[in-house]
Enzyme design. Structure first.
Site, mmCIF file in Angstrom:
data_model
loop_
_atom_site.group_PDB
_atom_site.id
_atom_site.type_symbol
_atom_site.label_atom_id
_atom_site.label_comp_id
_atom_site.label_asym_id
_atom_site.label_seq_id
_atom_site.Cartn_x
_atom_site.Cartn_y
_atom_site.Cartn_z
ATOM 1 N N ASP A 168 8.403 39.504 -18.848
ATOM 2 C CA ASP A 168 9.772 38.996 -18.694
ATOM 3 C C ASP A 168 10.018 37.818 -19.639
ATOM 4 O O ASP A 168 11.129 37.284 -19.699
ATOM 5 C CB ASP A 168 10.094 38.654 -17.228
ATOM 6 C CG ASP A 168 9.219 37.574 -16.632
ATOM 7 O OD1 ASP A 168 8.272 37.135 -17.316
ATOM 8 O OD2 ASP A 168 9.480 37.162 -15.482
ATOM 9 N N SER A 169 8.975 37.452 -20.424
ATOM 10 C CA SER A 169 9.171 36.506 -21.530
ATOM 11 C C SER A 169 10.193 37.046 -22.515
ATOM 12 O O SER A 169 10.753 36.289 -23.310
ATOM 13 C CB SER A 169 7.842 36.254 -22.251
ATOM 14 O OG SER A 169 7.228 37.477 -22.601
ATOM 15 N N ASP A 196 6.436 43.716 -16.176
ATOM 16 C CA ASP A 196 6.605 42.518 -15.355
ATOM 17 C C ASP A 196 7.833 42.724 -14.472
ATOM 18 O O ASP A 196 8.917 43.005 -14.990
ATOM 19 C CB ASP A 196 6.959 41.388 -16.335
ATOM 20 C CG ASP A 196 6.166 40.141 -16.117
ATOM 21 O OD1 ASP A 196 5.387 40.084 -15.159
ATOM 22 O OD2 ASP A 196 6.329 39.214 -16.933
ATOM 23 N N LYS A 244 3.406 44.092 -12.849
ATOM 24 C CA LYS A 244 2.825 42.761 -12.616
ATOM 25 C C LYS A 244 3.746 41.987 -11.681
ATOM 26 O O LYS A 244 4.959 41.963 -11.878
ATOM 27 C CB LYS A 244 2.638 42.008 -13.941
ATOM 28 C CG LYS A 244 2.131 40.573 -13.757
ATOM 29 C CD LYS A 244 1.551 39.978 -15.041
ATOM 30 C CE LYS A 244 2.558 39.469 -16.007
ATOM 31 N NZ LYS A 244 3.385 38.360 -15.492
ATOM 32 N N GLU A 257 4.234 38.192 -9.722
ATOM 33 C CA GLU A 257 3.811 36.780 -9.718
ATOM 34 C C GLU A 257 3.584 36.262 -8.299
ATOM 35 O O GLU A 257 4.322 36.614 -7.379
ATOM 36 C CB GLU A 257 4.883 35.902 -10.391
ATOM 37 C CG GLU A 257 4.944 36.057 -11.890
ATOM 38 C CD GLU A 257 5.878 35.053 -12.565
ATOM 39 O OE1 GLU A 257 6.328 34.091 -11.906
ATOM 40 O OE2 GLU A 257 6.151 35.247 -13.755
ATOM 41 N N GLU A 293 -2.619 31.891 -15.534
ATOM 42 C CA GLU A 293 -1.813 31.204 -16.559
ATOM 43 C C GLU A 293 -1.945 29.687 -16.431
ATOM 44 O O GLU A 293 -1.757 29.122 -15.349
ATOM 45 C CB GLU A 293 -0.340 31.634 -16.459
ATOM 46 C CG GLU A 293 0.517 30.941 -17.517
ATOM 47 C CD GLU A 293 1.846 31.616 -17.804
ATOM 48 O OE1 GLU A 293 2.124 32.699 -17.258
ATOM 49 O OE2 GLU A 293 2.622 31.044 -18.593
HETATM 50 O O1 KIV Z 1 6.184 37.375 -19.420
HETATM 51 C C1 KIV Z 1 5.105 37.322 -20.043
HETATM 52 O O2 KIV Z 1 5.053 37.461 -21.262
HETATM 53 C C2 KIV Z 1 3.900 37.073 -19.254
HETATM 54 C C3 KIV Z 1 2.581 36.893 -19.929
HETATM 55 C C4 KIV Z 1 2.493 35.994 -21.051
HETATM 56 C C5 KIV Z 1 1.438 36.832 -19.013
HETATM 57 O O3 KIV Z 1 3.960 37.071 -18.071
#
Ligand code: KIV
Length: 266
Positions: free
Chosen positions: A46-47, A85, A114, A116, A184
């Site tokens: 989600d970055s 994510d 993924k 959190e 992280e």
């Molecule tokens: O959103 C993301 O890119 C991440 C990773 C860097 C672990 O969660």
């Protein structure tokens, strides 16, 4: 075609004392090149809220957007495991809506998701998700979707108590059934201790050298995203300069009537 990387592949890598690689990707061609290069896991992180969509943080990105990026990345990855994510609020309201959103990512090409955090609800959700047939990657330490609660980008597990709390969380996630855990912004010795005391692979995202796998945001690897670069990110290229340079040359060629030339017309 090489066999797809699965939860079993990653476990075997840990058990053999080897390391695996993970990168984020947000589009088809990047995913394909990473796959061809031999990356083990591709994360639609989600970055992408910041790197691809220009948002301030990860809060604004939604299920629809993550679905589109998942579809594109999954098409490029033939060998790598594709992990999506789950975005903010897509899995924390209630279990039925979370499972619908998670299932949607799998229908669009994700091999796993993924999630959190670690609390009673997340543990229950992990169990339900696995029962539905979807593997789950955990994510503890600094969790960007809780950054307002944490109070910023702050290293987690620095005190003895908080380091112990992280180990407890890792064990709870392991018990709930995750196939791996992203750590992280965690001190190296804390991540090492967790890695040595759980059977599932750990993935370092600013958690030092002793995890089983390592992840980086692709735009940091490329030297493309310059708004913020964490200490643990290693720049392997200078894509910002490359892109700017290409654009400048193209603009100049047009101004100088050098583009298109006689070989570039029908
Ligand atoms: O959103 C993301 O890119 C991440 C990773 C860097 C672990 O969660």
């Amino acid at each position: 075609m090489a066999d797809r990387v699965t939860v079993r592949t990653l476990k075997k890598i840990k058990d053999n004392g080897e390391k695996f690689s993970m990168l984020t990707a947000y589009d088809y061609s990047t995913s394909k090149y990473f796959d061809d290069a031999g990356i083990d896991v591709i994360l639609i992180g989600d970055s992408l809220a910041m790197t691809a969509l220009g948002y301030e943080d990860t809060y604004s990105v939604g299920v629809e957007e993550m679905t589109i990026f998942t579809k594109a990345v999954a098409k490029g990855a033939k060998r790598a495991m594709v992990v999506t994510d789950m975005p903010f609020m897509s899995y924390t309201i209630d279990i039925p809506s979370a499972l619908t959103n998670i299932g949607n990512m799998v229908k669009n090409g994700a091999n796993a998701v993924k999630l959190e955090g670690c609390n009673d609800y997340i543990e229950k959700l992990i169990e339900c998700t696995i029962n539905m047939g979807v593997p789950v990657m955990g994510h503890i330490g600094f969790t960007p979707q809780s950054q307002n609660v944490i109070g910023g980008h702050i290293i987690q597990g620095k005190t003895e108590d908080s380091a112990y709390e992280l180990l407890k969380q890792a064990k709870k996630l392991e018990k709930a059934g995750v196939f791996s855990i992203v750590l992280e912004m965690v001190p190296e010795n804390v991540a090492k201790n967790i890695t040595e005391n759980i059977s599932v692979p750990t993935i370092s995202c600013g958690a030092g050298r002793y995890c089983d796998g390592f992840v980086m945001v692709c735009d940091d690897l490329f030297g493309k995203f310059d708004a913020f670069t964490p200490k643990f990110a290693r720049k392997y290229g200078d894509m910002k300069s490359l892109i700017t340079d290409c654009a400048i040359k193209y603009i100049q060629d047009i101004k100088n009537k050098n583009y298109p030339n006689e070989n570039e017309v029908y």
